[in-house]
Motif scaffolding. Structure first.
Motif, PDB file in Angstrom:
ATOM      1  N   GLU A   1      -2.194 -40.939 -30.867  1.00 63.64           N
ATOM      2  CA  GLU A   1      -1.010 -40.354 -31.512  1.00 63.64           C
ATOM      3  C   GLU A   1      -1.432 -39.829 -32.876  1.00 63.64           C
ATOM      4  N   PHE A  59      -4.683 -49.018 -22.435  1.00 61.96           N
ATOM      5  CA  PHE A  59      -3.760 -49.581 -21.461  1.00 61.96           C
ATOM      6  C   PHE A  59      -4.492 -49.822 -20.146  1.00 61.96           C
ATOM      7  N   PHE A  63      -2.064 -39.298 -23.519  1.00 61.72           N
ATOM      8  CA  PHE A  63      -2.917 -40.126 -22.668  1.00 61.72           C
ATOM      9  C   PHE A  63      -4.076 -39.309 -22.108  1.00 61.72           C
ATOM     10  N   GLY A  64      -5.217 -39.975 -21.918  1.00 59.61           N
ATOM     11  CA  GLY A  64      -6.306 -39.380 -21.182  1.00 59.61           C
ATOM     12  C   GLY A  64      -6.039 -39.455 -19.681  1.00 59.61           C
ATOM     13  N   TYR A 109      -4.107 -52.199 -29.587  1.00 57.11           N
ATOM     14  CA  TYR A 109      -3.691 -51.189 -30.562  1.00 57.11           C
ATOM     15  C   TYR A 109      -4.819 -51.152 -31.575  1.00 57.11           C
ATOM     16  N   GLN A 127      -4.554 -46.518 -28.558  1.00 54.75           N
ATOM     17  CA  GLN A 127      -4.252 -47.692 -27.754  1.00 54.75           C
ATOM     18  C   GLN A 127      -4.987 -47.603 -26.425  1.00 54.75           C
ATOM     19  N   PHE A 134      -6.422 -46.486 -19.342  1.00 56.33           N
ATOM     20  CA  PHE A 134      -6.054 -45.293 -20.107  1.00 56.33           C
ATOM     21  C   PHE A 134      -6.253 -45.531 -21.591  1.00 56.33           C
ATOM     22  N   ASN A 191      -3.275 -43.492 -34.514  1.00 55.78           N
ATOM     23  CA  ASN A 191      -3.018 -44.602 -33.610  1.00 55.78           C
ATOM     24  C   ASN A 191      -3.822 -44.366 -32.346  1.00 55.78           C
ATOM     25  N   ALA A 239       3.376 -37.881 -34.590  1.00 54.20           N
ATOM     26  CA  ALA A 239       4.663 -37.439 -34.041  1.00 54.20           C
ATOM     27  C   ALA A 239       5.340 -38.511 -33.200  1.00 54.20           C
ATOM     28  N   ASN A 240       4.752 -39.701 -33.154  1.00 58.34           N
ATOM     29  CA  ASN A 240       5.303 -40.843 -32.417  1.00 58.34           C
ATOM     30  C   ASN A 240       5.267 -40.682 -30.911  1.00 58.34           C
ATOM     31  N   ASN A 241       4.601 -39.648 -30.410  1.00 58.44           N
ATOM     32  CA  ASN A 241       4.406 -39.563 -28.962  1.00 58.44           C
ATOM     33  C   ASN A 241       2.924 -39.696 -28.668  1.00 58.44           C
ATOM     34  N   LEU A 242       2.622 -40.501 -27.640  1.00 58.57           N
ATOM     35  CA  LEU A 242       1.242 -40.771 -27.282  1.00 58.57           C
ATOM     36  C   LEU A 242       0.721 -39.713 -26.315  1.00 58.57           C
TER      37      LEU A 242
END
Lengths: 114, 108
Positions: B90, B35, B98-99, B48, B33, B86, B31, B93-96
């Motif tokens: 992922e 932002f 971020f850069g 996404y 994304q 940003f 995944n 583990a369902n946690n993103l």
């Protein structure tokens, strides 16, 4: 509500105080995430709920941090015995599905620990 | 966790100019994304895009998963495009992750 609501918007705490930060996700959203954003950095994952179940708390930095979502809607992030390094913006996000696709973020709570 | 690098860190554009923001990541991802965080701190999901190309108005994004990078294109920039962009990834583990973001300033 129309969006994810967080309160308070700003919180100033003296070192050693306990704080509680509230997140009201969009009604019906299954997933709820907490992130911590330090100044000038990207958000960092803290914890994830699917309904009332806390499925991942691997990002909580210490045992002073605790989160709950007892009825699968509102969530509270509690920080005990705050330290200066806890100063950051705490962001809450929710998603309709059991994934992090299409996340809606709140405006955050800016915590300053003096 | 996965390392996410974004470039450039800062970008100043004249209104109407085009730009390309880059995101490199260190491992395979499920995944990706993009932002936008506006000057008031609000994070808005733009795309996404785990692979391929998507377009939404003046914005488009392309992810080449095999080469571990993604690009965000902004055309005909407007002052309201200012803020921090940003990239987040992922890996199951369902946690993103971020850069550190690209801070864009569009001047009139």
């Amino acid at each position: 509500g129309a969006g994810v609501s967080q309160s308070p918007r700003y919180k100033v705490a003296k070192r050693g105080q306990d704080v509680a930060l509230r997140c009201d996700p969009i009604s019906g959203h299954v997933s709820l995430f907490w992130y911590q954003q330090a100044l000038g950095q990207g958000p960092e994952f803290l914890t994830y709920f699917q309904n009332e179940a806390q499925l991942d708390k691997s990002g909580l930095p210490s045992d002073r941090f605790f989160a709950e979502r007892p009825e699968g809607s509102v969530s509270t992030l509690k920080i005990q015995r705050t330290q200066q390094e806890d100063s950051a913006v705490y962001l809450c996000a929710s998603s309709l599905f059991a994934t992090n696709e299409k996340l809606f973020f709140g405006s955050g709570t800016q915590l300053s620990v003096l | 966790g996965i390392q996410v690098e974004q470039s450039p860190p800062d970008l100043i554009l004249q209104e109407g100019a085009n730009s390309t923001l880059r995101c490199n990541f260190s491992d395979s991802v499920n995944n990706l994304q993009w932002f936008h965080q506006n000057p008031w701190g609000q994070l808005i999901n733009l795309f996404y895009i785990p692979s391929g190309t998507k377009q939404n108005g003046r914005l488009s994004a392309t992810t080449v998963a095999t080469e571990r990078y993604s690009l965000l294109y902004i055309s005909s920039s407007q002052t309201t495009d200012s803020g921090v962009y940003f990239c987040a990834v992922e890996n199951g583990a369902n946690n993103l992750f971020f850069g550190t973001g690209t801070r864009l300033t569009v001047i009139p």
